[in-house]
Design an enzyme around this catalytic site. Structure first.
Site, short mmCIF file in Angstrom:
data_model
loop_
_atom_site.label_atom_id
_atom_site.label_comp_id
_atom_site.label_asym_id
_atom_site.label_seq_id
_atom_site.Cartn_x
_atom_site.Cartn_y
_atom_site.Cartn_z
N GLU A 72 8.90 -14.67 -14.35
CA GLU A 72 8.57 -13.95 -15.59
C GLU A 72 8.31 -12.47 -15.34
O GLU A 72 8.82 -11.61 -16.05
CB GLU A 72 7.33 -14.58 -16.25
CG GLU A 72 6.93 -13.97 -17.57
CD GLU A 72 7.99 -14.16 -18.64
OE1 GLU A 72 8.13 -15.26 -19.15
OE2 GLU A 72 8.71 -13.19 -18.97
N LEU B 6 4.56 -9.75 -20.07
CA LEU B 6 5.11 -9.96 -21.42
C LEU B 6 6.08 -11.15 -21.41
O LEU B 6 6.83 -11.34 -20.46
CB LEU B 6 5.87 -8.71 -21.89
CG LEU B 6 5.07 -7.42 -22.05
CD1 LEU B 6 6.00 -6.27 -22.42
CD2 LEU B 6 3.99 -7.58 -23.11
N GLU C 233 6.32 6.88 -10.00
CA GLU C 233 6.29 6.61 -8.57
C GLU C 233 5.88 7.91 -7.87
O GLU C 233 5.99 8.99 -8.46
CB GLU C 233 7.69 6.19 -8.09
CG GLU C 233 8.20 4.90 -8.70
CD GLU C 233 7.44 3.67 -8.22
OE1 GLU C 233 7.01 3.65 -7.06
OE2 GLU C 233 7.25 2.74 -9.03
N ASP D 291 15.44 1.35 -11.85
CA ASP D 291 14.47 0.29 -12.17
C ASP D 291 14.86 -0.39 -13.48
O ASP D 291 14.86 -1.62 -13.59
CB ASP D 291 13.07 0.91 -12.26
CG ASP D 291 12.03 -0.09 -12.74
OD1 ASP D 291 11.76 -1.05 -12.00
OD2 ASP D 291 11.51 0.08 -13.86
N LYS E 175 16.36 -4.35 -14.33
CA LYS E 175 15.86 -5.25 -15.39
C LYS E 175 17.00 -5.66 -16.32
O LYS E 175 17.08 -6.82 -16.74
CB LYS E 175 14.72 -4.57 -16.16
CG LYS E 175 13.48 -4.38 -15.30
CD LYS E 175 12.43 -3.52 -15.99
CE LYS E 175 11.26 -3.23 -15.05
NZ LYS E 175 10.42 -2.12 -15.53
N GLY F 45 1.69 -2.74 -14.08
CA GLY F 45 0.28 -2.74 -13.68
C GLY F 45 -0.06 -4.04 -12.99
O GLY F 45 0.52 -5.09 -13.27
#
Lengths: 357, 357
Positions: free
Chosen positions: B138, B145, B204, B215, B219, B337
């Protein structure tokens, strides 16, 4: 792998969409479940020897009718794990969940009544759950939207829910998004918009069944309990009904609709009061976990809030938690309809099968 | 119930938050897992006899170091089911997932690299999954989320995904929400906002690692594959880098930041062009399943769209599907986070334990 059997109660709009999804579920062949029972109204279809049945043949069935206790006994004796899929909104079936569970029969359902009636029934249901008898009910709130699963994950992983807010009714969403949009002056008087929604099939046949707020109150009850509040039921907290007092027992739906225009002034005033503050009026559900307060009713909300920005008949669920404190976790989309409700049921069924087989 | 053992690789920010959540997980006592292995950088802690270890003692451990093949063998011989929790973003560990899975070891991880590198690795991982060796990831997209689980549920229940769109990077979200807000003129020049984000720890250490878009591309790769597209990898579709060509190899991060203001004009032009059309510029990820097109880059979006309305560093995932055709299913909130990433890992761990025990 143990075989998994399915019993389906209810083959209306949700039930039919569920059957169609069931035939295409993405599951390994070894875990494909066998339907052994189907029922609708006063028809049932099953065999004494637990053969696979074709639920689409229900109407021509001549199976003798089983009472709920008989059905429980029948399913308990099946030669494998059984999942009861209850696609009704029937209170009697809901009341029987603890009996099913205690006999090792899992339950997958969108039936709100099971989880929003007495706290006793809630405790009885979840007290009867075991590793072999599971309960999944994603579609009891927000249909296929990931609401129940998200809330359960937050709680199970130790987050603290502070508040859950939103618009939990597609009907209420449509009415207020149309009556008091963020920009523009709205599409007409309150009664006109209710009438338009009724004609489009966005309300129950009698719109009072939406306007009384009880559907939203039931969803609040479920979310509040999952978040840890001991809510007695949907009548144990303030719910603002949008039915003018004088029209609560005004006879037929047609009579109600005829008289509703006389009360347009009240709703217009709410709208104007909100506008004066630069806000819009919405029918908001609020589960304030931190302060142990649940409420449902009209609120003035900021125009740039996610609740104000809703469109069409979308639902929105806003989770304020300790982890999501700087900005909430939001789930939004269509929260009603046969296909999306059945999707929540089908996805739950997959999860139950994965655990049982 | 079979005992379940856990091996944890990676005890940085996510790993520490995970350990803390693990100690409070809501699980029946009988299914509480036992941690038998923990590692971080060049430290490992375990016993030959699979005793429970205290991962917080890792720093003082003198366990001899196991290579990945040694670790696989060690875990394969454990007297119960084993779940490997990989809290790193390490490619070597990701490459070893198929070996772990083939030995009956389940994997729970936020490690994007495992699912966004070669299509061969993806196929190898999911080809090695069995009822005893599960994979949950996940947090590889959108942290805690409900993104991966929602997409999987949609697909598994037979919905057709037409398009997935959104802002998949908290850094990009913050930069553009600040640079080109829906109302007002923005908080400064592009380079100033990048600098501000860097100082606040929103980027970063070298902001180019965010600005290159990779990044987000990773995804997109994961979501596209789950939606059924055969995407070769994050470099196989158009990804717009926001690093000016001349600065791609400009030495240190400090040098890059020093020279970035020279290129403020370019970003200002994007912003102005959008404003002329009454729109705002955003860094949008788009997985167009219907047309088999994936792309990442700047887009002008309508001011009243959910993407434009994002705030702070929130992510948004907008699922357009056959069932959610009149209005999309939307998931929104913090997508990065330690705590929220660990939440996704912990919730996955619960699901894996429920299936294995």
């Amino acid at each position: 792998m143990a075989p998994v059997y399915i019993a389906i109660i209810g083959l209306g709009g949700v039930g039919k969409a569920f059957l169609s999804q069931l035939s295409r579920l993405s599951l390994p062949t070894a875990t494909k479940p066998t339907v052994i029972f189907a029922s609708r109204s006063s028809k049932q279809l099953y065999t004494k020897s637990y053969d696979a049945i074709d639920a689409t043949n229900l109407d021509s069935s001549s199976s003798s009718l089983l009472s709920l206790p008989d059905l429980t006994a029948y399913l308990a004796d099946a030669p494998g794990k059984v999942i009861l899929v209850d696609n009704t909104s029937n209170q009697d079936v809901a009341d029987a969940y603890p009996s099913f569970l205690k006999k090792g029969i899992s339950v997958v359902t969108p039936n709100k009544k099971a989880f929003s009636s007495s706290l006793e029934l809630w405790n009885d249901i979840f007290g009867s759950v075991s590793a072999q008898a599971l309960v999944y009910h994603e579609s009891s709130v927000g249909a296929g939207l990931p609401v129940i699963s998200t809330l359960k994950d937050l709680v199970a992983t130790g987050d603290q829910i502070t508040k859950i807010q939103g618009v939990f009714s597609g009907t209420m969403s449509f009415l207020f998004n149309t009556f008091a949009p963020v920009s523009g002056s709205g599409a007409g008087k309150w009664s006109q918009i209710v009438s338009q929604a009724k004609d489009a099939g966005y309300t129950e046949p009698d719109p009072r069944d939406d306007l009384n707020g009880m559907d939203v109150a039931r969803k609040c009850t479920i979310l509040a309990r999952l978040a840890g509040l001991k809510v007695q039921g949907p009548e144990s907290f303030p719910v603002q009904s949008l039915i003018p007092k004088e029209l609560q027992s005004a006879g037929s739906a047609a009579e109600f609709m005829e008289k509703l225009p006389q009360y347009d002034g009240e709703m217009e005033k709410y709208k104007e009061d909100a506008a004066k503050q630069g806000k819009v009026v919405r029918f908001v559900a609020s589960v304030d976990v931190a302060n142990d307060k649940v409420s449902v009713g009209l609120e003035m909300v900021e125009k740039d809030s996610p609740i104000a920005a809703l469109r069409g008949s979308d639902n929105i669920f806003v989770f304020h938690t300790q982890r999501y404190s700087s900005s909430p976790l939001v789930v939004q989309g269509s929260g009603a309809g046969g296909e999306v409700t059945a999707m929540g049921v089908s996805a739950d069924l997959i999860k139950a099968i994965e655990r049982l087989s």
